[in-house]
Structures are given as structure tokens and as C-alpha cells.
Design a protein around this motif. Sequence first.
Motif, PDB file in Angstrom:
ATOM      1  N   LEU A 334       0.789  -1.505  -0.029  1.00  0.00           N
ATOM      2  CA  LEU A 334      -0.293   0.077  -0.379  1.00  0.00           C
ATOM      3  C   LEU A 334       0.844   1.295  -0.254  1.00  0.00           C
ATOM      4  CD1 LEU A 334      -2.857  -0.858   2.290  1.00  0.00           C
ATOM      5  CD2 LEU A 334      -3.341  -0.611  -0.094  1.00  0.00           C
ATOM      6  N   ALA A 335       1.878   1.266   0.529  1.00  0.00           N
ATOM      7  CA  ALA A 335       2.810   2.249   1.225  1.00  0.00           C
ATOM      8  C   ALA A 335       3.625   2.251  -0.244  1.00  0.00           C
ATOM      9  CB  ALA A 335       3.838   1.997   1.998  1.00  0.00           C
ATOM     10  N   GLY A 336       4.430   1.247  -1.357  1.00  0.00           N
ATOM     11  CA  GLY A 336       4.933   1.635  -2.009  1.00  0.00           C
ATOM     12  C   GLY A 336       6.106   1.155  -2.351  1.00  0.00           C
ATOM     13  N   GLN A 337       5.784   0.650  -0.741  1.00  0.00           N
ATOM     14  CA  GLN A 337       7.292   0.666  -0.520  1.00  0.00           C
ATOM     15  C   GLN A 337       8.129  -0.961  -0.984  1.00  0.00           C
ATOM     16  OE1 GLN A 337       7.594   0.804   3.338  1.00  0.00           O
ATOM     17  NE2 GLN A 337       7.157   3.627   3.683  1.00  0.00           N
ATOM     18  N   ALA A 338       9.197  -1.096  -0.863  1.00  0.00           N
ATOM     19  CA  ALA A 338      10.168  -2.729  -0.687  1.00  0.00           C
ATOM     20  C   ALA A 338       9.364  -3.721   0.544  1.00  0.00           C
ATOM     21  CB  ALA A 338      11.493  -2.953  -0.705  1.00  0.00           C
ATOM     22  N   PRO A 339       8.812  -5.024  -0.719  1.00  0.00           N
ATOM     23  CA  PRO A 339       8.358  -5.501   0.463  1.00  0.00           C
ATOM     24  C   PRO A 339       9.872  -6.620   1.845  1.00  0.00           C
ATOM     25  CG  PRO A 339       9.366  -7.703  -1.349  1.00  0.00           C
ATOM     26  CD  PRO A 339       9.413  -5.651  -1.811  1.00  0.00           C
ATOM     27  N   PRO A 340       8.790  -6.826   2.156  1.00  0.00           N
ATOM     28  CA  PRO A 340       9.951  -7.838   4.092  1.00  0.00           C
ATOM     29  C   PRO A 340      10.440  -8.481   3.357  1.00  0.00           C
ATOM     30  CG  PRO A 340       7.356  -7.524   4.217  1.00  0.00           C
ATOM     31  CD  PRO A 340       7.485  -7.218   2.869  1.00  0.00           C
ATOM     32  N   PRO A 341      11.659  -8.841   3.617  1.00  0.00           N
ATOM     33  CA  PRO A 341      12.581 -10.548   3.964  1.00  0.00           C
ATOM     34  C   PRO A 341      11.253 -11.219   4.094  1.00  0.00           C
ATOM     35  CG  PRO A 341      13.512  -9.252   4.921  1.00  0.00           C
ATOM     36  CD  PRO A 341      12.198  -7.957   5.073  1.00  0.00           C
ATOM     37  N   PRO A 342      11.457 -12.201   3.201  1.00  0.00           N
ATOM     38  CA  PRO A 342      10.681 -13.909   3.184  1.00  0.00           C
ATOM     39  C   PRO A 342      10.552 -14.171   4.703  1.00  0.00           C
ATOM     40  CG  PRO A 342      12.351 -14.462   1.291  1.00  0.00           C
ATOM     41  CD  PRO A 342      12.843 -13.238   2.466  1.00  0.00           C
ATOM     42  N   PHE A 343       9.108 -14.895   4.924  1.00  0.00           N
ATOM     43  CA  PHE A 343       8.841 -15.409   5.826  1.00  0.00           C
ATOM     44  C   PHE A 343       9.911 -16.343   6.555  1.00  0.00           C
ATOM     45  CE2 PHE A 343       6.971 -18.604   8.715  1.00  0.00           C
ATOM     46  CZ  PHE A 343       6.370 -17.301   9.664  1.00  0.00           C
ATOM     47  N   ALA A 344      10.485 -16.137   8.178  1.00  0.00           N
ATOM     48  CA  ALA A 344      11.201 -16.289   8.770  1.00  0.00           C
ATOM     49  C   ALA A 344      10.825 -17.467  10.055  1.00  0.00           C
ATOM     50  CB  ALA A 344      12.713 -16.465   8.695  1.00  0.00           C
ATOM     51  N   TYR A 345      10.371 -17.925  10.160  1.00  0.00           N
ATOM     52  CA  TYR A 345       9.862 -19.060  11.782  1.00  0.00           C
ATOM     53  C   TYR A 345      10.440 -18.787  12.445  1.00  0.00           C
ATOM     54  CZ  TYR A 345       7.790 -21.752  15.269  1.00  0.00           C
ATOM     55  OH  TYR A 345       7.142 -22.092  16.326  1.00  0.00           O
ATOM     56  N   ARG A 346      10.654 -17.921  13.399  1.00  0.00           N
ATOM     57  CA  ARG A 346      11.559 -18.041  14.779  1.00  0.00           C
ATOM     58  C   ARG A 346      10.602 -18.865  15.313  1.00  0.00           C
ATOM     59  NH1 ARG A 346      12.811 -12.226  17.364  1.00  0.00           N
ATOM     60  NH2 ARG A 346      14.301 -13.584  18.761  1.00  0.00           N
ATOM     61  N   ASP A 347      11.176 -19.979  16.379  1.00  0.00           N
ATOM     62  CA  ASP A 347      11.258 -20.910  17.173  1.00  0.00           C
ATOM     63  C   ASP A 347      11.831 -20.545  18.444  1.00  0.00           C
ATOM     64  OD1 ASP A 347      10.334 -23.310  18.348  1.00  0.00           O
ATOM     65  OD2 ASP A 347      11.353 -25.068  17.176  1.00  0.00           O
ATOM     66  N   TYR A 348      10.375 -20.957  19.695  1.00  0.00           N
ATOM     67  CA  TYR A 348      10.941 -20.258  21.187  1.00  0.00           C
ATOM     68  C   TYR A 348      10.301 -21.379  21.713  1.00  0.00           C
ATOM     69  CZ  TYR A 348      10.380 -15.047  18.675  1.00  0.00           C
ATOM     70  OH  TYR A 348      10.458 -14.270  18.072  1.00  0.00           O
ATOM     71  N   GLY A 349      10.600 -22.567  20.909  1.00  0.00           N
ATOM     72  CA  GLY A 349      10.630 -23.775  21.742  1.00  0.00           C
ATOM     73  C   GLY A 349       9.017 -24.585  21.854  1.00  0.00           C
ATOM     74  N   ASN A 350       9.075 -25.762  22.654  1.00  0.00           N
ATOM     75  CA  ASN A 350       8.134 -26.712  22.681  1.00  0.00           C
ATOM     76  C   ASN A 350       7.164 -26.823  23.722  1.00  0.00           C
ATOM     77  OD1 ASN A 350       7.263 -26.951  19.370  1.00  0.00           O
ATOM     78  ND2 ASN A 350       8.863 -28.512  19.570  1.00  0.00           N
TER      79      ASN A 350
END
Length: 423
Positions: A334-350
Motif C-alpha cells: 500500500l505504501a509502495g515500499q519494498a516487501p519485507p524479507p521472506p517469512f522466517a519462523y522463529r521457534d521459541y520452543g515446545n
Amino acid sequence: MAARPRVVIVGGGFAGLWAARALASAPVEIVLVDRGNHHLFQPLLYQVATAGLSAPDIAAPLRHILRSQRNVEVRMATVTAIDAAGKRIALEDGATLGFDFLLLASGATHAYFGHEQWAQHAPGLKTLDDALDLRRKLLLAFERAEAASDPAERAAWLSFAIVGGGPTGVELAGTLAEIARHTLKDEFRNIDPASARVRLVEAGPRVLATFPQALSEQAQRQLEKLGVEVSLGTPVSDINADGYTLGDAFVPAKTVVWAAGVAASKLGAMPGVPLDRAGRVQVRPDLGVPGYPHIFVAGDLAALAQADGRPVPGVAPAAKQMGRYVAQVIRARLAGQAPPPPFAYRDYGNLATIGRMAAVVDLGRLRFSGLPAWWFWLLMHVFFLIGFRNRLVVLLNWWWAYWSYQRGARIILGNGRDPSAPE
């Protein structure tokens, strides 16, 4: 609002709600569509099924949660079709909604691996309705055993099987054993609830397969200490109204619970969209649908590999992160900006709890079990609940259960009829 781009979010779970919140200050009109009127804290759903908590303790109305966010409209409806090219969705009442961006976060349902006929005899646990029906089924089993005059029939009513050794299955089995051995003590005259047979059936070689081997083995020892019979390496081959077949042996059991698999919502099955074997949409690194840059998928409905090749797990933290990420992508466009980096899941544990003062925690380099893990599990789940009231009520319920072994939601509704029984 009519002149603003419209973002339609299907699903008020973790992914959908966190996306809506992340778009609070964005110049968009948001329509959040869900079949129910509430957001559910699904990690504690088994507590409702086992009478430890009531339904309102782990759920909150979506309209209440989003009451201060003026760019959101909540629509209680069922989506029946998606016109991806025409940018419209169809609702069950015949209405349609146009969109500029669409986020599908409708979650998953039970998967019986081609044996759909098992569903009426082995209910699963995904919704509040499931939990309330299962609670009725579990409590009724003890009532039916108390009334039975035939020893074989009584034994069948006191035989419980949970199919699936993941976190849900482990938590259900441990809690059910605790109910039988402590909560119901001295309450019956013709049966000893502690004699109930609680069996956890896992087709694989160990329970909690996503946890490290040492924690998995510790979890099994804790389950067995609680009185749970753990069966590994042999899948269930049949389930009917009288019991289940394990290998070549039939086991009489009136109560079988399914916790063995999930299948994605059917909303992901749009023409030309790649799906995995569970029906999840194989999304691009930005969680977009191939061929439809204006459509995104998040939560249990999305299939995406991490950098190490493992799939992003279908857990609440991953769904929240996906929802927030999709909001970032929409804001950037919407802002005409560059997209964020690809999605990366941050695993905080199980985390997984086995029963009273027993749990396992895997935080990567830090792994522990037993009482410290149980306290950590309790604090984390209370912290992530939505709303001060829910946190307070859950804490009070757990405090009371800890000291008294009692579970405060043991009322059987529905005239004592088992909802899974045939009419």
C-alpha cells in the motif's frame, strides 16, 4: 472506509486475529469472517474437554477483542466459495464480499486417513463444540459404568483410548488418568474409577515425536507413572461403536478419542493452487498463493518449508508470526515500499503437559521436565491468554484443582445423551 482497500480475513484464530491487529493503523477496511463469534485459545482446549475449565475461560468474543479497532468489521458467516480471479468470496447466506487483499486463515480439521467412518466413534478436538461434546462423552462413560450390571459392559465403559501421541493426545491421556484416580475418588458406589484403563496409542516409535528423544522418553515415563498405558509402534486398524482394533487384537472400549492427524480446511482447494498431502496450500516465501499475488494463506492452512527444510509447524506461535507478517506485506504494498524479507519462523520452543506437576519443555539449548517444566508451562499459557478476566479465572481454577484435585466444570448437559451415539 468505503474508498479504502478492503482486506478480507477468513478465520478468527491466531493468524487471522494477529493480522487484523497488525493492520490497526493501516489505511484499509478490514472484514474478519469467522463461522463462530469468538477467538479460541486452542492450546487449552483439552482442559475444557476434561472439565478443568469452562468454555468462556479460554475464549473471547471477536467483537469485544476488536471493539476499539475502528477499521474492522466482524462478520459471523461461513465462506462457501472463493473467486480468486474476480476477487470475491461467497458466504453461506448467499451474500458475497469483494476484496483487494484476502488472507485465508481458516485452520485445520480432523484427518482420519481415509477412514471417515471412524469420526462418529472417535471424535476429535478442534473447536469448543468438540470439547463440550467430548467432555460429555468422557463423564457419561463413568455414569454408564456405574449403572452397568454386566462386568464386561462395565469394563468396556471404563476403557478409554486416545489415538495419537502428539501434545493433544499426551495431555488428554494424562489428565484423564488424573480424573479417574483422583478427581472421582469416593464418588461412585458400584465402580472404582481408579480401575479405568487409559491407553495412549501411537503408531510411531515414541510419543511427542517433535520433541528431543530424551524428553519424549521422559514424557512416556511420566505418563506411565500416572497410570496411562502407552502403546507404541502399532496403528489402529479399525474403530467402531464397541471398541478398536490394534494390530490383530480387538479391544472393547466405549470411549475412543482421535488425536492422530489433521487436514487443512477445504477453502485452500482453489483451482490451480498447489496443495500438499494434507490439503495445505503450498505458499510462496511471502505467504502468497502462487498465481494470485493478492491472496495470502497463514496458520495451519499454509505449507512452507523453513531454511533447514523442515515445515513450519502448525502451532500457535507460528500462526501469530504468519499473521503479523502478512500485515507487513500488505502495508508495504500500500505504501509502495519494498516487501519485507521472506517469512522466517522463529521457534521459541515446545511445551507439553502430561498431568499434575508433570510436563516437558524444549527451548532449544535448555530442556527440562517434571515440576519445573509444569510451572513454566502453566505460566506461559496464562501469559498468552487473551484478557485479564480469562487469566484470573484460569489461575483460580488451576489453583483450586492443584490443592483439591477437583475439576469445576463437570456438569453433564444434553439430557445425558452421548452426542456421538447414533440417533
